[in-house]
Design a protein around this motif. Sequence first.
Motif, PDB file in Angstrom:
ATOM      1  N   LEU A 265      -6.597  28.821 115.687  1.00  0.00           N
ATOM      2  CA  LEU A 265      -6.839  27.414 115.982  1.00  0.00           C
ATOM      3  C   LEU A 265      -6.015  26.513 115.061  1.00  0.00           C
ATOM      4  O   LEU A 265      -5.460  25.494 115.504  1.00  0.00           O
ATOM      5  CB  LEU A 265      -8.328  27.087 115.837  1.00  0.00           C
ATOM      6  CG  LEU A 265      -9.251  27.661 116.919  1.00  0.00           C
ATOM      7  CD1 LEU A 265     -10.708  27.334 116.602  1.00  0.00           C
ATOM      8  CD2 LEU A 265      -8.880  27.114 118.296  1.00  0.00           C
ATOM      9  N   THR A 266      -5.933  26.886 113.779  1.00  0.00           N
ATOM     10  CA  THR A 266      -5.107  26.116 112.854  1.00  0.00           C
ATOM     11  C   THR A 266      -3.661  26.089 113.304  1.00  0.00           C
ATOM     12  O   THR A 266      -2.997  25.042 113.270  1.00  0.00           O
ATOM     13  CB  THR A 266      -5.202  26.703 111.439  1.00  0.00           C
ATOM     14  OG1 THR A 266      -6.559  26.652 110.984  1.00  0.00           O
ATOM     15  CG2 THR A 266      -4.321  25.936 110.466  1.00  0.00           C
ATOM     16  N   SER A 267      -3.153  27.228 113.752  1.00  0.00           N
ATOM     17  CA  SER A 267      -1.763  27.298 114.203  1.00  0.00           C
ATOM     18  C   SER A 267      -1.547  26.457 115.457  1.00  0.00           C
ATOM     19  O   SER A 267      -0.493  25.819 115.601  1.00  0.00           O
ATOM     20  CB  SER A 267      -1.369  28.757 114.466  1.00  0.00           C
ATOM     21  OG  SER A 267      -2.080  29.287 115.580  1.00  0.00           O
ATOM     22  N   ILE A 268      -2.528  26.425 116.349  1.00  0.00           N
ATOM     23  CA  ILE A 268      -2.405  25.603 117.554  1.00  0.00           C
ATOM     24  C   ILE A 268      -2.352  24.120 117.189  1.00  0.00           C
ATOM     25  O   ILE A 268      -1.517  23.362 117.707  1.00  0.00           O
ATOM     26  CB  ILE A 268      -3.574  25.883 118.514  1.00  0.00           C
ATOM     27  CG1 ILE A 268      -3.431  27.273 119.138  1.00  0.00           C
ATOM     28  CG2 ILE A 268      -3.625  24.816 119.621  1.00  0.00           C
ATOM     29  CD1 ILE A 268      -4.565  27.640 120.060  1.00  0.00           C
ATOM     30  N   TYR A 269      -3.226  23.698 116.290  1.00  0.00           N
ATOM     31  CA  TYR A 269      -3.264  22.291 115.893  1.00  0.00           C
ATOM     32  C   TYR A 269      -1.949  21.881 115.227  1.00  0.00           C
ATOM     33  O   TYR A 269      -1.418  20.797 115.497  1.00  0.00           O
ATOM     34  CB  TYR A 269      -4.430  22.038 114.936  1.00  0.00           C
ATOM     35  CG  TYR A 269      -5.799  22.292 115.536  1.00  0.00           C
ATOM     36  CD1 TYR A 269      -6.005  22.225 116.911  1.00  0.00           C
ATOM     37  CD2 TYR A 269      -6.890  22.613 114.727  1.00  0.00           C
ATOM     38  CE1 TYR A 269      -7.262  22.460 117.459  1.00  0.00           C
ATOM     39  CE2 TYR A 269      -8.146  22.837 115.264  1.00  0.00           C
ATOM     40  CZ  TYR A 269      -8.319  22.767 116.625  1.00  0.00           C
ATOM     41  OH  TYR A 269      -9.564  23.002 117.173  1.00  0.00           O
ATOM     42  N   ILE A 270      -1.424  22.732 114.352  1.00  0.00           N
ATOM     43  CA  ILE A 270      -0.163  22.403 113.688  1.00  0.00           C
ATOM     44  C   ILE A 270       0.990  22.420 114.680  1.00  0.00           C
ATOM     45  O   ILE A 270       1.888  21.565 114.634  1.00  0.00           O
ATOM     46  CB  ILE A 270       0.105  23.381 112.531  1.00  0.00           C
ATOM     47  CG1 ILE A 270      -0.982  23.244 111.454  1.00  0.00           C
ATOM     48  CG2 ILE A 270       1.474  23.130 111.914  1.00  0.00           C
ATOM     49  CD1 ILE A 270      -0.850  24.221 110.303  1.00  0.00           C
ATOM     50  N   SER A 271       0.973  23.377 115.602  1.00  0.00           N
ATOM     51  CA  SER A 271       2.024  23.461 116.612  1.00  0.00           C
ATOM     52  C   SER A 271       2.064  22.191 117.465  1.00  0.00           C
ATOM     53  O   SER A 271       3.145  21.666 117.773  1.00  0.00           O
ATOM     54  CB  SER A 271       1.789  24.683 117.499  1.00  0.00           C
ATOM     55  OG  SER A 271       2.750  24.752 118.535  1.00  0.00           O
ATOM     56  N   GLU A 272       0.891  21.686 117.836  1.00  0.00           N
ATOM     57  CA  GLU A 272       0.845  20.450 118.601  1.00  0.00           C
ATOM     58  C   GLU A 272       1.387  19.271 117.788  1.00  0.00           C
ATOM     59  O   GLU A 272       2.008  18.362 118.334  1.00  0.00           O
ATOM     60  CB  GLU A 272      -0.593  20.155 119.035  1.00  0.00           C
ATOM     61  CG  GLU A 272      -1.125  21.134 120.074  1.00  0.00           C
ATOM     62  CD  GLU A 272      -2.576  20.865 120.405  1.00  0.00           C
ATOM     63  OE1 GLU A 272      -3.196  20.004 119.727  1.00  0.00           O
ATOM     64  OE2 GLU A 272      -3.116  21.502 121.326  1.00  0.00           O
ATOM     65  N   ALA A 273       1.155  19.303 116.477  1.00  0.00           N
ATOM     66  CA  ALA A 273       1.593  18.190 115.624  1.00  0.00           C
ATOM     67  C   ALA A 273       3.107  18.147 115.455  1.00  0.00           C
ATOM     68  O   ALA A 273       3.680  17.063 115.346  1.00  0.00           O
ATOM     69  CB  ALA A 273       0.916  18.304 114.261  1.00  0.00           C
ATOM     70  N   VAL A 274       3.763  19.312 115.434  1.00  0.00           N
ATOM     71  CA  VAL A 274       5.204  19.334 115.189  1.00  0.00           C
ATOM     72  C   VAL A 274       6.011  19.239 116.463  1.00  0.00           C
ATOM     73  O   VAL A 274       7.248  19.080 116.401  1.00  0.00           O
ATOM     74  CB  VAL A 274       5.601  20.607 114.410  1.00  0.00           C
ATOM     75  CG1 VAL A 274       4.909  20.655 113.064  1.00  0.00           C
ATOM     76  CG2 VAL A 274       5.305  21.875 115.203  1.00  0.00           C
ATOM     77  N   LYS A 275       5.366  19.334 117.616  1.00  0.00           N
ATOM     78  CA  LYS A 275       6.093  19.180 118.882  1.00  0.00           C
ATOM     79  C   LYS A 275       6.190  17.694 119.219  1.00  0.00           C
ATOM     80  O   LYS A 275       5.194  16.987 119.290  1.00  0.00           O
ATOM     81  CB  LYS A 275       5.359  19.913 120.011  1.00  0.00           C
ATOM     82  CG  LYS A 275       5.449  21.429 119.889  1.00  0.00           C
ATOM     83  CD  LYS A 275       4.704  22.112 121.003  1.00  0.00           C
ATOM     84  CE  LYS A 275       4.787  23.620 120.878  1.00  0.00           C
ATOM     85  NZ  LYS A 275       3.979  24.322 121.934  1.00  0.00           N
ATOM     86  N   ILE A 276       7.402  17.234 119.434  1.00  0.00           N
ATOM     87  CA  ILE A 276       7.645  15.819 119.674  1.00  0.00           C
ATOM     88  C   ILE A 276       7.621  15.548 121.174  1.00  0.00           C
ATOM     89  O   ILE A 276       8.418  16.109 121.930  1.00  0.00           O
ATOM     90  CB  ILE A 276       9.000  15.395 119.077  1.00  0.00           C
ATOM     91  CG1 ILE A 276       9.008  15.671 117.578  1.00  0.00           C
ATOM     92  CG2 ILE A 276       9.272  13.927 119.365  1.00  0.00           C
ATOM     93  CD1 ILE A 276      10.349  15.365 116.910  1.00  0.00           C
ATOM     94  N   HIS A 277       6.687  14.735 121.592  1.00  0.00           N
ATOM     95  CA  HIS A 277       6.604  14.350 122.994  1.00  0.00           C
ATOM     96  C   HIS A 277       7.601  13.230 123.282  1.00  0.00           C
ATOM     97  O   HIS A 277       7.729  12.274 122.512  1.00  0.00           O
ATOM     98  CB  HIS A 277       5.177  13.862 123.326  1.00  0.00           C
ATOM     99  CG  HIS A 277       4.159  14.916 123.167  1.00  0.00           C
ATOM    100  ND1 HIS A 277       3.970  15.923 124.075  1.00  0.00           N
ATOM    101  CD2 HIS A 277       3.261  15.146 122.167  1.00  0.00           C
ATOM    102  CE1 HIS A 277       2.988  16.720 123.669  1.00  0.00           C
ATOM    103  NE2 HIS A 277       2.553  16.260 122.520  1.00  0.00           N
ATOM    104  N   GLU A 278       8.275  13.364 124.362  1.00  0.00           N
ATOM    105  CA  GLU A 278       9.208  12.300 124.779  1.00  0.00           C
ATOM    106  C   GLU A 278       8.429  11.149 125.400  1.00  0.00           C
ATOM    107  O   GLU A 278       7.477  11.343 126.085  1.00  0.00           O
ATOM    108  CB  GLU A 278      10.225  12.870 125.796  1.00  0.00           C
ATOM    109  CG  GLU A 278      11.070  14.013 125.208  1.00  0.00           C
ATOM    110  CD  GLU A 278      11.978  13.550 124.079  1.00  0.00           C
ATOM    111  OE1 GLU A 278      12.260  12.332 124.028  1.00  0.00           O
ATOM    112  OE2 GLU A 278      12.386  14.385 123.280  1.00  0.00           O
TER     113      GLU A 278
END
Length: 239
Positions: A226-239
Amino acid sequence: MEAFEIKTVFSLAFFGYTFPITETVVVSWAVMLILIIGSFIITRKLKEVPSGPQSLIETGVELLHNFTKDQFGSFSKFLGPYMGSLFLFLLLANIIGVLSPIELKFFGREFIPPFMIRPPTRDINVTAALAVISIALVLICGFAARGVSGWFKHLLHPLPIMLPFNIMDYGTRLISLCLRLFGNILGGFVLMSMIEGLLPIGLPMVCSLYFDFFDGLMQAGIFVFLTSIYISEAVKIHE
């Protein structure tokens, strides 16, 4: 109930203030010491051509590297070691209770162990601290990946009306990480205590395979995932 009690082992005094050192702190120190000593022993005589345990270790490190690279991209070189260390700490902290001696009452005789080893993750202070660290990493990585303006703009995604809900989402994630780990480990500890009181010989060994080992492994994996999912969402830049 004794299962909920967090006992103070000793106290330290600094500048007129007394700091209680609880069994949670002592066991957490023991877990960290075991991991540190184990890492020194395992990496003491590494070979260029791995064999035996070294092959398994390098395979695990490679799987961790690939997982974090897929999840975090360029951030993986910073987050990979943390994720691996977090998983090992939680795994050992969750299952360390199996090393604890148990109280026995048999044919009128009673054995009371001089000490008990309880998993530190049954203490909500530990799970709350780990959850705070995870959410702090989410925020830090989000700022690093998007910049300050980009991160605040992200809070308005997909519509500006979502701003309060996106802010609230960080709080719910924090509470979820904390209570999920705490509740499952404490629940398993309470059940094992009841089983040991009901039939201290034989049955606890069988039940321990699930409530200590399997559940401990699963909860460590869930927290890290879950921690990895939350961080992954944070570093992905939405256009």
